[in-house]
Design a protein around this motif. Sequence first.
Motif: not given
Length: 425
Positions: A331-348, A373-376
């Motif tokens: 199982a490989v988790v795909v994360t928002s760049g910057g996680y676990p610190e600051r990251y932006a969301t709302g990307f398609l 579908l967007v990142t949240a």
Amino acid sequence: MKVLITGSGGREHALAWAVSRSPVVERVYVAPGNGGTEEVGTNVAISSEQPEALAAFCLEEGIELVVLGTDGSVAAGVGDAMRANGIPCFGPNRAAGQIETSKAFSKQLMADAGIPTAPFGVFTDHRQARAFADRFEGRVAVKADGLALGKGVLICHNPQDAGKAIDRCLREGAFGDAGRTIVVEQLLTGRELSVFGITDGVRVLPFAAARDYKRALDADEGPNTGGMGAYSPPIDADDALIWEAVERVLTPAVRALADRGMRYRGVLYAGMMLTDEGMMTLEFNARFGDPEAQAIFPRFRGDLVPLLLAAANGDLLGQLPPAFDPRPAVAVVVTSGGYPERYATGFLVDGVDDVPENVIIFHAGTRREATGLVTAGGRVVTVVAMDEDVAGARRSALEAAGRVAFSRAFHRTDIAKEAEEAAHA
Ligand code: AMP
Ligand code: GLY
């Protein structure tokens, strides 16, 4: 039967997926759910930490089984509210949940029950805490008693580090009330392992093991996260080791809780360290692991619902130990760049719908909007692949993770690499 699952992460999507495959299940609800849980069930706009609102919904809808996905649900008393209304609930009451929410409670329980764990002391006074740390030349873990978002454990290698860590908790209040009481324990070295048992408060059935990757970057560098990947079964966890954990760790913990008048119904998760002197218990959690659940449920063979219901009803007698596909899952988790610190969301988000037959994608931080579908959230999806061998599972998981596309998507590339290397050695 109608089933409600609480939470909104990858673990809850995996639970909803596994539950929805049961022939006895008519409908699955997830509160509050995410962009993926909608594909296997119905999202309900109630927080996973609102016991009264959740119980009212269950009564109205005729829900016959509730599964607590998150520690937040346990700590908020969702289990208590369900049982007070006669609704079968897989997941403990708040009191039994202290095994996760209070490290002092948990360590004392381990000591009373003779469960293998590092020598420790519980302190509110910084001088006494330092004197204890000195006994181990400062090689200790300093732990805030309460929940501190996974940040409340400070690893120390010398008396200076230990003094600073103790002061941060007890004199500077870095973890607020969660850190006014601390556990100081001897530092252990070895390999970590997550072991899960299903319990009705008396009996414990083993439910597979997994290895979790907590650090943000390859080679275990970078800050701690909620979990960047997992694989199951881990190379060093054969059936004998899992049964040993059931007998020496999980069952004594459940019995010790029962002795305190706290009957635990649900899954008990032991975070273990395999040391040269044998297995040691680092912590207990009152729920499945995330992302361990995503690696384990695809391997599960059989019908999950009768098992969860039997545990919820306090009657596991007659249930056989769960069976698992021997093939490995990665199982490989795909994360928002910057996680676990600051990251932006709302990307398609693209690349999650057309996947090979041996790959499943569980959503976590996603949301469906009119545009798609967007990142949240920080952890966006978990990509899971199964194959005959771990090399094949890794290759499939990494290929599919690489195709998950959104702005600044990131994933680790070394999940389960140790198992592939062990197979070649
Ligand atoms: P815990 O929340 O107690 O599981 O601690 C979080 C992490 O800190 C664990 O997963 C370990 O990596 C590390 N840790 C906790 N206790 C110890 C210990 N006694 N020795 C070494 N590492 C530890
Ligand atoms: N993967 C670690 C946890 O769920 O606590």
